[in-house]
Design a protein around this motif. Structure first.
Motif, short mmCIF file in Angstrom:
data_model
loop_
_atom_site.label_atom_id
_atom_site.label_comp_id
_atom_site.label_asym_id
_atom_site.label_seq_id
_atom_site.Cartn_x
_atom_site.Cartn_y
_atom_site.Cartn_z
N PHE A 156 0.82 -1.21 0.00
CA PHE A 156 0.00 0.00 0.00
C PHE A 156 0.86 1.27 0.00
O PHE A 156 1.96 1.29 0.56
N ARG A 173 0.63 4.88 1.49
CA ARG A 173 -0.11 5.55 2.56
C ARG A 173 0.35 7.00 2.70
O ARG A 173 1.56 7.28 2.71
N GLN A 221 -4.91 5.68 2.13
CA GLN A 221 -3.99 4.71 1.53
C GLN A 221 -4.71 3.94 0.44
O GLN A 221 -5.93 3.78 0.47
N MET A 222 -3.92 3.48 -0.52
CA MET A 222 -4.46 2.70 -1.62
C MET A 222 -3.48 1.59 -1.95
O MET A 222 -2.25 1.77 -1.84
N GLU A 223 -4.02 0.46 -2.35
CA GLU A 223 -3.15 -0.66 -2.72
C GLU A 223 -2.45 -0.38 -4.04
O GLU A 223 -3.05 0.13 -4.97
#
Length: 217
Positions: free
Chosen positions: A194, A196, A209-211
């Motif tokens: 991720f 963040r 946050q994003m993968e």
């Protein structure tokens, strides 16, 4: 639903403009993410490497496929070169990889001049006055010109306490942190890897946050 591009991910986290510190553990994919952004962004771009061996390595070869790529000898010169580039290229994207390595070089030189034994794994202290002055000038111009500057950093443990809620912090101290738009960290979690947002001047991005999808360069 179609997958987001790397650039869309970065934009949705508020990391596509201004000065951004991107940090994480060794091998977590900081350079890979940076090069993926360089590949997708449609504006002038410059990748600055900190090590001569990187200059002849795969990272700089890859970077040269997506934009301009070069090696410089020290951190003040890296910031100076980045400033020159954003002044000549409105809205440019610049990455310095890595500020931690440059800072370690500065620390080693300072310790040698003071007669101390260099410690290769020592926690890096504040950057030199010259580096901070150039970083301040770069940050101010990036804001005015719409440029994006990514400062890539290793992480160090936040011993005894957390740093902005994280168990690790960037491994260099920048006095001009007030000029930084955001600080982001790449972390491994059970669900995946991720990106963040640890700190952001715009509260709506804080702690988002994003993968990160699989990246193939």
């Amino acid at each position: 639903m179609s997958k987001k591009s790397i650039l869309q991910l970065v934009e949705e986290l508020g990391l596509a403009s201004g000065v951004v510190i991107l940090y994480g553990a060794s091998g977590v994919g900081k350079t890979t993410l940076t090069l993926a952004v360089m590949r997708e962004v449609q504006r002038p771009k410059l990748y600055i490497a900190s090590e001569p061996n990187v200059f002849y390595g795969e990272r700089l070869k890859l970077a040269s496929q997506f934009g301009q790529a070069e090696y410089v000898k020290d951190l003040p010169e890296a910031f100076r070169r980045a400033l020159q580039y954003v002044q000549k290229n409105e809205g440019a994207f610049v990455a310095i990889d890595s500020v931690s390595a440059f800072a370690q070089h500065e620390a080693a030189k300072r310790m040698a001049l003071e007669g101390e034994m260099p410690q290769p794994l020592a926690i890096v202290g504040p950057l030199s006055f010259a580096a901070n002055a150039m970083a301040q000038a770069l940050a101010e111009y990036a804001v005015r010109s719409g440029a994006t500057v990514w400062l890539i950093a290793q992480e160090r443990p936040a011993i005894g306490r957390t740093w902005r809620g994280e168990d690790a912090a960037p491994s260099f101290a920048l006095r001009a942190l007030h000029s930084v738009l955001a600080v982001a960290r790449i972390v491994y979690m059970p669900q995946g890897r991720f990106l963040r947002v640890v700190m952001h001047r715009d509260p709506k991005f804080e702690r988002r946050q994003m993968e990160i999808p699989e990246i193939k360069l």
